[in-house]
Design an enzyme around this catalytic site. Structure first.
Site, PDB file in Angstrom:
ATOM      1  N   GLY A  11      -1.262  13.300   5.899  1.00 35.19           N
ATOM      2  CA  GLY A  11      -2.182  12.768   7.004  1.00 35.19           C
ATOM      3  C   GLY A  11      -1.059  12.771   8.144  1.00 35.19           C
ATOM      4  O   GLY A  11       0.203  12.389   7.847  1.00 35.19           O
ATOM      5  N   ARG A  72      -3.308  18.811   3.443  1.00 39.86           N
ATOM      6  CA  ARG A  72      -3.155  18.575   1.799  1.00 39.86           C
ATOM      7  C   ARG A  72      -3.396  19.706   1.158  1.00 39.86           C
ATOM      8  O   ARG A  72      -4.450  20.620   1.265  1.00 39.86           O
ATOM      9  CB  ARG A  72      -4.034  17.461   1.601  1.00 39.86           C
ATOM     10  N   ASP A 103       3.918   9.991   0.241  1.00 37.51           N
ATOM     11  CA  ASP A 103       4.127  10.276  -1.092  1.00 37.51           C
ATOM     12  C   ASP A 103       3.928  11.596  -1.874  1.00 37.51           C
ATOM     13  O   ASP A 103       4.062  11.925  -2.727  1.00 37.51           O
ATOM     14  CB  ASP A 103       3.810   8.955  -1.953  1.00 37.51           C
ATOM     15  N   THR A 126       4.155   8.307   7.413  1.00 38.83           N
ATOM     16  CA  THR A 126       2.839   7.801   7.043  1.00 38.83           C
ATOM     17  C   THR A 126       2.270   6.439   7.601  1.00 38.83           C
ATOM     18  O   THR A 126       3.038   5.483   7.671  1.00 38.83           O
ATOM     19  CB  THR A 126       2.381   7.800   5.600  1.00 38.83           C
ATOM     20  N   ASP A 128       0.263   4.748   6.657  1.00 37.71           N
ATOM     21  CA  ASP A 128       0.059   3.547   5.500  1.00 37.71           C
ATOM     22  C   ASP A 128       1.381   2.869   5.138  1.00 37.71           C
ATOM     23  O   ASP A 128       1.139   1.545   4.728  1.00 37.71           O
ATOM     24  CB  ASP A 128      -0.248   4.151   4.334  1.00 37.71           C
ATOM     25  N   ASP A 130       3.373   2.682   2.947  1.00 33.38           N
ATOM     26  CA  ASP A 130       3.481   2.352   1.584  1.00 33.38           C
ATOM     27  C   ASP A 130       4.648   2.891   0.501  1.00 33.38           C
ATOM     28  O   ASP A 130       4.588   3.114  -0.384  1.00 33.38           O
ATOM     29  CB  ASP A 130       2.183   2.593   0.984  1.00 33.38           C
ATOM     30  N   ARG A 172      -5.357   3.632   3.123  1.00 32.60           N
ATOM     31  CA  ARG A 172      -5.474   4.082   1.810  1.00 32.60           C
ATOM     32  C   ARG A 172      -5.654   2.696   0.371  1.00 32.60           C
ATOM     33  O   ARG A 172      -6.014   1.785   0.902  1.00 32.60           O
ATOM     34  CB  ARG A 172      -4.301   4.952   1.373  1.00 32.60           C
ATOM     35  N   GLN A 252      -6.757   5.363  14.819  1.00 36.00           N
ATOM     36  CA  GLN A 252      -5.573   4.677  14.412  1.00 36.00           C
ATOM     37  C   GLN A 252      -4.157   5.767  14.542  1.00 36.00           C
ATOM     38  O   GLN A 252      -3.090   5.259  14.577  1.00 36.00           O
ATOM     39  CB  GLN A 252      -5.891   4.022  13.065  1.00 36.00           C
TER      40      GLN A 252
HETATM   41  O1  F6P Z   1      -2.501   8.495   4.579  1.00 41.59           O
HETATM   42  C1  F6P Z   1      -3.027   8.552   5.739  1.00 41.59           C
HETATM   43  C2  F6P Z   1      -4.266   8.294   5.975  1.00 41.59           C
HETATM   44  O2  F6P Z   1      -4.646   8.015   7.221  1.00 41.59           O
HETATM   45  C3  F6P Z   1      -4.987   7.030   5.212  1.00 41.59           C
HETATM   46  O3  F6P Z   1      -4.945   5.829   5.854  1.00 41.59           O
HETATM   47  C4  F6P Z   1      -6.661   7.450   4.905  1.00 41.59           C
HETATM   48  O4  F6P Z   1      -6.835   6.769   4.029  1.00 41.59           O
HETATM   49  C5  F6P Z   1      -6.368   8.985   5.003  1.00 41.59           C
HETATM   50  O5  F6P Z   1      -5.041   9.345   5.421  1.00 41.59           O
HETATM   51  C6  F6P Z   1      -7.385   9.640   5.488  1.00 41.59           C
HETATM   52  O6  F6P Z   1      -7.333  11.039   5.292  1.00 41.59           O
HETATM   53  P1  F6P Z   1      -7.929  12.110   6.135  1.00 41.59           P
HETATM   54  O7  F6P Z   1      -7.411  12.345   7.264  1.00 41.59           O
HETATM   55  O8  F6P Z   1      -7.760  13.244   5.079  1.00 41.59           O
HETATM   56  O9  F6P Z   1      -9.482  11.761   6.092  1.00 41.59           O
END
Ligand code: F6P
Length: 320
Positions: A11, A72, A103, A126, A128, A130, A172, A252
Site C-alpha cells: 500500500g 502487491r 511487512d 506504511t 498502519d 505496525d 489492517r 486516509q
Molecule cells: O496496509 C495499508 C492499508 O492501507 C491498510 O490499512 C488497509 O487495510 C489496506 O492497505 C488496504 O489495501 P488496498 O489499498 O489494497 O485496498
C-alpha cells in the site's frame, strides 16, 4: 558499489516520494547509480526499471503516493517469480536494493536475500505503523492527520444534528491509526483489534455522555476491530440514538505528506544508502526514541507491533 535499485511496494504511503528522492540523491552523491523499479516486485520480475538522476526526483518531496507506482505481487511469493527477479538483478547489474514498504514487502525481500544474497536495506513506509523496531513508519503521521481532519469536519455536522458517528479507519490488524486519531480527535470511544470490543460498554459511555449534555459523540473503529456498519447498527438498536456511519477508506492514504513524514523519509532514505555502502544488511532503518537506527531484518519480522495500551487508557480517561 556502482549500481543499486529502489522500489516502493505494498500500500502506498505519503512520504514514499521523499524517501525515493533521498535514496537517489544520497547515492548519486557517492557516485552510485540508482535504478527506479516500477510497480514493486512486479517491475522487479518484469525488468521494468530505469535509471534515475538527481533531476528525476526533483519536485516530488511534497507529493503523496509514489512516483515509482506500487503493487502487491503474488508472483514474487513464489520461487519462480523470485528467480525471474534475480535474472533482472544480473541483467541490470544491481548490487543492492532499497525496498520501501511494509511487512509484506520486507518478507519478500528477506526471502530474496536468503536465496540470492542481494544486499537489502528496508525503509518502513506504511500508514498502519505496525512494524517492530521503529516508533514511526513513513506515512503514519500524514494518515492520522487526514483522519483527524475528517473527524473535525464530521463533528460540525454531528453537533448540528446531535448525532452519534461511528467512523471506520484503516490499519489492517492494528489499531495505531484509530488510537492516535481517536486521542487527537477527542473520540468518546476507540475500538482497536488489540482489545476485545465491548458494545455494552460503548453504549453505557454514550448514554452517560448524553445525560451530561454532550451534543455529539464520535466512536473511532479500527477496521481490524470490526465493521463500523455492524457497530453503528448495534449502537442504534441499544441506545435509540440517531447514529451515522462513515468509512474513511483510501482518502486516509492520500494527500501531501506532513513535515514529519517528509523529514523521517529523508533521513531514512539517506541512512538506507549508507547501510548498503557499509554492508550493514539485510536490515531496516528504524526511528527509535528520536534516533535513526539500523535493525536486523529478522528481528523486525517477528510479529506486528501492537498499538500502545498506555495510550488507550489515557484516551479512555480523557474522553469521559
Ligand atoms: O496496509 C495499508 C492499508 O492501507 C491498510 O490499512 C488497509 O487495510 C489496506 O492497505 C488496504 O489495501 P488496498 O489499498 O489494497 O485496498
Amino acid at each position: 558499489m556502482q549500481r543499486i535499485g529502489v522500489m516502493t511496494s505494498g500500500g502506498d504511503a505519503p512520504g514514499m516520494n521523499a524517501a525515493i528522492r533521498a535514496v537517489v540523491r544520497k547515492a548519486v552523491f557517492h557516485g552510485i547509480e540508482v535504478m527506479g523499479i516500477r510497480r514493486g516486485f512486479n517491475g522487479f520480475i518484469e525488468g521494468d526499471m530505469a535509471l534515475l538522476h538527481s533531476g528525476s526526483v526533483g519536485g516530488i518531496i511534497q507529493r503523496g503516493g509514489t512516483v515509482l507506482f506500487s503493487a502487491r505481487s503474488p508472483e514474487f511469493t513464489t520461487p519462480a517469480g523470485r528467480k525471474k527477479a534475480w535474472e533482472n538483478v544480473i541483467r541490470f547489474g544491481l548490487q543492492g536494493l532499497v525496498a520501501i514498504g511494509g511487512d509484506g514487502t520486507f518478507h519478500g525481500v528477506r526471502a530474496f536475500h536468503r536465496e540470492y544474497g542481494l544486499p537489502v536495506a528496508c525503509i518502513p513506509a506504511t500508514i498502519d505503523n505496525d512494524i517492530v523496531g521503529t516508533d514511526y513508519a513513513v506515512g503514519f503521521d500524514t494518515a492520522v492527520n487526514n483522519v483527524v481532519d475528517a473527524v473535525d469536519k464530521i463533528k460540525d455536522t454531528a453537533t448540528s444534528h446531535e448525532r452519534t458517528f461511528v467512523i471506520e479507519v484503516m490499519g489492517r490488524a492494528s489499531g495505531h491509526i484509530a488510537l492516535a486519531a481517536g486521542l487527537a480527535g477527542g473520540a468518546e470511544s476507540i475500538l482497536v483489534p488489540e482489545r476485545p470490543v465491548n458494545i455494552e460498554d460503548v453504549c453505557a459511555r454514550l448514554i452517560r455522555g448524553h445525560r451530561r449534555g454532550k451534543e455529539h459523540s464520535i466512536i473511532i473503529v479500527a477496521e481490524g476491530a470490526g465493521s463500523a456498519l455492524d457497530i453503528g447498527l448495534a449502537i442504534k438498536e441499544r441506545t435509540g440514538f440517531d447514529t451515522k456511519v462513515t468509512i474513511l477508506g483510501h482518502l486516509q492514504r492520500g494527500g501531501t505528506p506532513s513535515v514529519f513524514d517528509r523529514n523521517l523519509a529523508s533521513r531514512m532514505g539517506f541512512r538506507a544508502v549508507e547501510m548498503l555502502m557499509d554492508g550493514d544488511t539485510p536490515a531496516m532503518v528504524g526511528w527509535l526514541k528520536g534516533e535513526i537506527v539500523s535493525q536486523d531484518l529478522d528481528s523486525v519480522l517477528v510479529q506486528p507491533r501492537p498499538a500502545d495500551g498506555g495510550l488507550y487508557r489515557l484516551a479512555d480517561i480523557l474522553s469521559m
